[in-house]
Design an enzyme around this catalytic site. Structure first.
Site, PDB file in Angstrom:
ATOM      1  N   LYS A   1       0.838  -1.205   0.000  1.00  0.00           N
ATOM      2  CA  LYS A   1       0.000   0.000   0.000  1.00  0.00           C
ATOM      3  C   LYS A   1       0.871   1.253   0.000  1.00  0.00           C
ATOM      4  O   LYS A   1       1.970   1.249   0.544  1.00  0.00           O
ATOM      5  CB  LYS A   1      -0.911  -0.041   1.229  1.00  0.00           C
ATOM      6  CG  LYS A   1      -1.930   1.073   1.261  1.00  0.00           C
ATOM      7  CD  LYS A   1      -3.066   0.781   2.208  1.00  0.00           C
ATOM      8  CE  LYS A   1      -3.948   2.014   2.364  1.00  0.00           C
ATOM      9  NZ  LYS A   1      -4.505   2.480   1.058  1.00  0.00           N
ATOM     10  N   GLY A   2       0.357   2.322  -0.592  1.00  0.00           N
ATOM     11  CA  GLY A   2       1.121   3.549  -0.812  1.00  0.00           C
ATOM     12  C   GLY A   2       1.796   4.113   0.438  1.00  0.00           C
ATOM     13  O   GLY A   2       1.181   4.219   1.485  1.00  0.00           O
TER      14      GLY A   2
ATOM     15  N   THR B   1      -7.529   3.388 -10.233  1.00  0.00           N
ATOM     16  CA  THR B   1      -8.991   3.436 -10.199  1.00  0.00           C
ATOM     17  C   THR B   1      -9.515   4.603 -11.029  1.00  0.00           C
ATOM     18  O   THR B   1      -8.803   5.572 -11.296  1.00  0.00           O
ATOM     19  CB  THR B   1      -9.487   3.618  -8.760  1.00  0.00           C
ATOM     20  OG1 THR B   1      -8.899   4.804  -8.221  1.00  0.00           O
ATOM     21  CG2 THR B   1      -9.096   2.433  -7.890  1.00  0.00           C
TER      22      THR B   1
ATOM     23  N   LEU C   1      -5.020   7.072   1.136  1.00  0.00           N
ATOM     24  CA  LEU C   1      -3.598   6.724   1.296  1.00  0.00           C
ATOM     25  C   LEU C   1      -3.122   6.721   2.739  1.00  0.00           C
ATOM     26  O   LEU C   1      -1.965   7.070   3.025  1.00  0.00           O
ATOM     27  CB  LEU C   1      -2.709   7.652   0.438  1.00  0.00           C
ATOM     28  CG  LEU C   1      -2.913   7.522  -1.078  1.00  0.00           C
ATOM     29  CD1 LEU C   1      -2.148   8.610  -1.822  1.00  0.00           C
ATOM     30  CD2 LEU C   1      -2.484   6.154  -1.586  1.00  0.00           C
TER      31      LEU C   1
ATOM     32  N   GLY D   1      -9.688  -4.965 -12.409  1.00  0.00           N
ATOM     33  CA  GLY D   1     -10.828  -5.884 -12.439  1.00  0.00           C
ATOM     34  C   GLY D   1     -10.523  -7.340 -12.706  1.00  0.00           C
ATOM     35  O   GLY D   1     -11.416  -8.090 -13.099  1.00  0.00           O
TER      36      GLY D   1
ATOM     37  N   CYS E   1      -3.559   8.616  -7.867  1.00  0.00           N
ATOM     38  CA  CYS E   1      -4.570   8.363  -6.846  1.00  0.00           C
ATOM     39  C   CYS E   1      -5.612   9.476  -6.870  1.00  0.00           C
ATOM     40  O   CYS E   1      -5.264  10.650  -6.751  1.00  0.00           O
ATOM     41  CB  CYS E   1      -3.966   8.286  -5.457  1.00  0.00           C
ATOM     42  SG  CYS E   1      -5.232   8.005  -4.192  1.00  0.00           S
TER      43      CYS E   1
END
Lengths: 309, 259
Positions: free
Chosen positions: A51-52, A199, A79, A250, A136
């Site tokens: 994770k960031g 995203t 974040l 996806g 992001c």
């Protein structure tokens, strides 16, 4: 006596990172590793993208941070993370126990912070590469502001490039008119690979209260709903560059992953499906091997960019 | 925690919109403690990417059960779960209630189906106490027989007065606290946020320990996605987001920071 057939090779080298297979987990969907360690054999993963991480510990957004929609979910976590030191102290000793390459997703509130974060990881043992989050949608600072402006993206990647000796993998935003231009700009600025898509900016409104459901009002859509969008963007980006492309968006099945590779991705990452079914990555790896056997391919590399047009 | 394929033993309406789903899940049942939950993949919920979390109501002899109310798309799809289904669950997840009591009086406070983990908790406690069960109406009051058969005192409140006393569950709790000024109860609560807040405030003011089981919309259920977070005050006074799924769902009321 049956003919002995050599199993197909999934071994992939990407941006100098040697991986047993091309199936990674996407940043933000697998924590920092230990969260899923009871459920998934981390040694089976092609790579772990954590994770960031930014310079200091970061609180993220207010709640609600996530809402399920048809075919996916919208998140606006913002974040939240432990910062460079917190990550290295808390999670690296754990992650070093595994053979799986660790790629750290990094972000900053401005160019200088991006550079500083990148530089800090040069001295950290056990980091295979950096994924540069320029896409992001959930933080005001940094993030997507860089990923949707060609000049800013190019400038930022170039600046970070000078500060790290690690493989550098900018993560591109999907919501740009010509993703190939961003892909090429990243390559020219010194990226070793690119990953996409992040995203898609999205929103849900509660019609009874007429308020946005997420505290951040908007968030990023992920999940199977975005897969065809991602395939198109990966296909377009892969044609624009000679550096490897990591396809994501996806993936729920081996077929979804194989589609990215046919479109031109050298590797893929499983994201939201980790939440649905933590065994997805392993199913995708095994399903990809089966596919290569069925299609008489000896190596996964034969699949990459094999689209017939 | 583990991923377990659970077959359906029974699935029955327990009243109104509430159902009990009983699953053969020996590995989860073997290690579950009260306050923990399972993260269930709802079958035939097309287009859904998230599991649904449910507190464990019972866990013994290789079987677990959950108590749920149909409140949305996920739980409405669960109504169709039948005998032939095999459900994919992750469990047991989260930290349970601390059950050691050192002779104190336990007070359990439940709102609606929040009573489920408290019934499980009462079943493992070696002392008896009082359970306060609140709900909108008589049909929202569940598990009364569980507590009575275990020798607990049951106090019921409903918004409409259709059973028990009319009013919020804190009305009955406040009276108990006033009637027992010397008592040193430990409170355990599960229910809607508003109820937890009210119970927590009372406990903190009276310097009683209270354990609150929080319910937040969850993503992964294992602590990776950081969706189901709650502001918690640390020992040094600093506030930070804690993960309800991994660091909770049970928190000490004295540490919870309310919005």
């Amino acid at each position: 006596m049956s003919k002995h057939v050599q199993p197909p090779s999934l071994v992939t080298t990407l941006a100098g990172i040697a991986m047993d297979n091309p199936v990674m987990v996407a940043s933000g969907t697998f924590g920092y590793g230990p969260e899923y360690a009871d459920l998934v054999d981390l040694n089976r993963l092609g790579a772990i993208v954590v994770k960031g991480i930014c310079l200091e510990a970061w609180n993220g957004n207010n709640i609600p941070r996530m809402i399920e929609v048809r075919g996916g979910l919208i998140n606006a976590i913002g974040l939240q993370g432990p910062g460079v030191d917190g990550f290295v102290e808390t999670y690296m000793p754990f992650l070093r126990q595994f053979d799986t390459p660790v790629i750290v997703n990094i972000w900053g509130r401005d160019e200088a912070e991006y550079e500083e974060v990148a530089a800090r990881f040069d001295d950290v043992d056990g980091i295979a590469g950096l994924e540069l989050n320029i896409s992001c949608p959930n933080v005001k600072e940094g993030g997507i502001a860089f990923g949707t402006d060609l000049t800013m993206a190019s400038d930022l990647i170039g600046r970070v490039r000078k500060r790290t000796s690690l493989p550098l993998i900018p993560k591109l935003a999907p919501n740009v008119p010509q993703v190939g231009l961003f892909a090429r700009a990243a390559e020219e600025a010194g990226a070793d690979a690119i990953s996409l898509i992040n995203t898609l900016p999205a929103m849900v409104i509660d019609i009874e209260t007429r308020r946005p459901v997420l505290a951040n009002r908007v968030g990023g859509l992920s999940g199977p709903a975005i897969h065809p969008v991602a395939v198109k963007q990966v296909w377009e980006a892969a044609q624009a560059v000679s550096i490897p492309v990591i396809g994501m968006g996806g993936i729920e099945t081996a077929a979804d992953a194989i589609e990215f590779m046919i479109a031109g991705a050298s590797a893929v990452a499983v994201g939201t499906a980790n939440f649905t079914d933590p065994t997805t990555v392993v199913r995708v790896i095994d399903g990809m091997a089966d596919y290569l056997v069925r299609h008489d391919m000896a190596t996964v590399g034969e699949l990459v960019g094999s689209i017939c047009e | 925690m583990q991923i377990e394929k659970a077959t359906v033993k029974t699935h029955e309406v327990v009243g109104g919109d509430y159902r009990e789903l009983v699953l053969n899940a020996p590995r989860t049942a073997g290690s579950a403690v009260p306050g923990q939950f399972v993260h269930l993949r709802v079958p035939r919920l097309d287009g859904s990417v998230l599991r649904r979390p449910f507190s464990i109501y019972r866990a013994r002899d290789g079987v677990i059960s959950i108590l749920y109310k149909t409140v949305g798309r996920g739980t409405e799809a669960m109504v169709a779960i039948g005998g032939g289904d095999t459900l994919d669950l992750i469990g047991p997840l989260g930290n349970g209630f601390p059950a050691e009591l050192a002779g104190e009086t336990p007070l359990l406070v439940a709102g609606g189906y929040g009573v489920a983990p408290l019934s499980f908790l009462a079943s493992v406690m070696d002392v008896r106490g009082t359970i306060f069960i609140g709900g909108a109406s008589a049909r929202d009051i569940l598990c009364v027989g569980d507590f009575e058969s275990m020798g607990w005192t049951v106090r019921i409140t409903t918004d409409d007065g259709s059973v028990g006393e009319q009013g919020l569950v804190t009305l009955a709790l406040d009276r108990w606290l006033a009637e027992h000024p010397e008592a040193k109860p430990v409170l355990y609560a599960c229910g809607p946020d508003g109820m937890l807040h009210a119970v927590g405030q009372r406990a903190v003011a009276a310097e009683h320990t209270a354990w609150l089981s929080m319910d937040k919309h969850m993503g992964c259920g294992v602590g990776a996605c950081l969706a189901c977070v709650q502001r918690i005050r640390g020992e040094d006074g600093s506030e930070s987001w804690k993960r309800v799924c991994r660091d909770g769902p049970v928190f000490d009321a004295a540490t919870v920071v309310w919005e």
